[in-house]
Design an enzyme around this catalytic site. Structure first.
Site, PDB file in Angstrom:
ATOM      1  N   ARG A 205      11.306  10.931   8.062  1.00 14.93           N
ATOM      2  CA  ARG A 205      11.442  10.573   6.638  1.00 14.93           C
ATOM      3  C   ARG A 205      11.418  11.842   5.771  1.00 14.93           C
ATOM      4  NH1 ARG A 205       7.395   5.903   5.289  1.00 14.93           N
ATOM      5  NH2 ARG A 205       8.754   5.794   3.455  1.00 14.93           N
TER       6      ARG A 205
ATOM      7  N   TYR B 250       8.110  -1.019   6.577  1.00 16.40           N
ATOM      8  CA  TYR B 250       6.732  -1.341   6.998  1.00 16.40           C
ATOM      9  C   TYR B 250       6.587  -2.726   7.641  1.00 16.40           C
ATOM     10  CZ  TYR B 250       5.710   2.805   4.249  1.00 16.40           C
ATOM     11  OH  TYR B 250       5.692   4.094   3.771  1.00 16.40           O
TER      12      TYR B 250
ATOM     13  N   PRO C  35      -3.860   3.671   0.346  1.00 21.10           N
ATOM     14  CA  PRO C  35      -3.171   3.055  -0.789  1.00 21.10           C
ATOM     15  C   PRO C  35      -1.866   2.355  -0.413  1.00 21.10           C
ATOM     16  CG  PRO C  35      -3.116   5.459  -0.943  1.00 21.10           C
ATOM     17  CD  PRO C  35      -4.088   5.109   0.141  1.00 21.10           C
ATOM     18  N   ASN C  36      -1.680   1.219  -1.066  1.00 24.71           N
ATOM     19  CA  ASN C  36      -0.461   0.404  -0.972  1.00 24.71           C
ATOM     20  C   ASN C  36      -0.335  -0.375   0.340  1.00 24.71           C
ATOM     21  OD1 ASN C  36       0.689   1.147  -3.571  1.00 24.71           O
ATOM     22  ND2 ASN C  36       0.878   3.185  -2.684  1.00 24.71           N
TER      23      ASN C  36
ATOM     24  N   ARG D  53       5.878  -4.695   0.320  1.00 22.75           N
ATOM     25  CA  ARG D  53       6.247  -3.302   0.183  1.00 22.75           C
ATOM     26  C   ARG D  53       7.316  -2.903   1.210  1.00 22.75           C
ATOM     27  NH1 ARG D  53       2.443   1.692   2.208  1.00 22.75           N
ATOM     28  NH2 ARG D  53       3.651   3.227   1.085  1.00 22.75           N
TER      29      ARG D  53
ATOM     30  N   ASN E 249      -5.184   4.580   8.780  1.00 23.28           N
ATOM     31  CA  ASN E 249      -3.882   4.893   8.197  1.00 23.28           C
ATOM     32  C   ASN E 249      -4.158   5.356   6.770  1.00 23.28           C
ATOM     33  OD1 ASN E 249      -1.363   5.073   7.088  1.00 23.28           O
ATOM     34  ND2 ASN E 249      -0.627   3.123   7.929  1.00 23.28           N
TER      35      ASN E 249
ATOM     36  N   GLU F 153      -5.507   8.582  13.925  1.00 19.31           N
ATOM     37  CA  GLU F 153      -4.634   8.437  12.758  1.00 19.31           C
ATOM     38  C   GLU F 153      -3.426   7.596  13.151  1.00 19.31           C
ATOM     39  OE1 GLU F 153      -3.052  12.258  11.764  1.00 19.31           O
ATOM     40  OE2 GLU F 153      -1.944  11.533  10.013  1.00 19.31           O
TER      41      GLU F 153
ATOM     42  N   ALA G 147      -0.449   7.447   1.750  1.00 16.37           N
ATOM     43  CA  ALA G 147       0.020   8.644   1.020  1.00 16.37           C
ATOM     44  C   ALA G 147      -1.022   9.762   1.011  1.00 16.37           C
ATOM     45  CB  ALA G 147       0.395   8.259  -0.407  1.00 16.37           C
TER      46      ALA G 147
ATOM     47  N   HIS H 177       0.257   5.782  11.739  1.00 13.83           N
ATOM     48  CA  HIS H 177       1.291   5.554  10.724  1.00 13.83           C
ATOM     49  C   HIS H 177       2.264   4.517  11.243  1.00 13.83           C
ATOM     50  CE1 HIS H 177      -0.183   8.773   8.286  1.00 13.83           C
ATOM     51  NE2 HIS H 177      -0.294   9.493   9.384  1.00 13.83           N
TER      52      HIS H 177
END
Ligand code: DQA
Length: 149
Positions: free
Chosen positions: A107, A22, A9-10, A17, A74, A98, A77, A100
């Site tokens: 964070r 990012y 998502p996103n 964003r 990725n 995976e 969330a 990110h």
């Protein structure tokens, strides 16, 4: 060899964003880059993005029936919340890297835990979009080494 690159998502909002976190690359540019990075290592790549957890589970299951060799993912969330995506990766057994874009460990605390890491063969964190290139290249090497073993 076939790879599926999944973005959660996103990530379709890349460049709009939070660019300070990012970066400025658009999602379409990321897709084009991932396909090139797959070609560079002799892999047939396909990309999928969804904002919906169930659609991602469905796509992982489909990858099993399509005999996809590896997933670079990725989960965004859903990394931090989705037992369903973890279970889909475990159910199919498809080797998964995976990725990110940001350094999730520096964070908010809720980003420090990853369900997907429990199934991933490797996790790449905080290398920006280059993390996808590293993930694709690493997974191609890993699967080639496995097939010789
Ligand atoms: C992300 C980090 C996640 O915590 C966040 O929810 C995302 C993107 C990253 O690429 O840094 O959507 O996975």
């Amino acid at each position: 060899m076939q790879f599926l690159i999944i973005n959660g998502p996103n990530l379709n909002m890349l460049s709009i964003r939070e660019p300070a976190i990012y970066g400025s690359m658009t999602y379409d540019d990321l897709v084009a880059s991932c396909l090139t990075w797959c070609q560079d290592v002799g892999v047939d790549g396909k990309c999928f993005q969804s904002n919906h957890e169930g659609a991602i589970v469905d796509r992982i299951q489909q990858a099993y029936f399509d005999k996809v060799d590896g997933i670079v993912m990725n989960p965004a969330a859903y990394t931090h919340t989705s037992v369903a995506i973890l279970d889909a990766l475990k159910a199919t057994g498809i080797p998964t890297v995976e990725v990110h874009i940001s350094d999730v460990h520096t964070r908010e605390a809720f980003r420090h835990h990853s369900y997907v890491s429990l199934a991933a063969v490797k996790t790449i964190i905080g290398h920006g979009v280059q993390g996808y290139q590293e993930g694709i290249a690493w997974l191609a090497d890993y699967l080639r080494a496995q097939s010789k073993a």
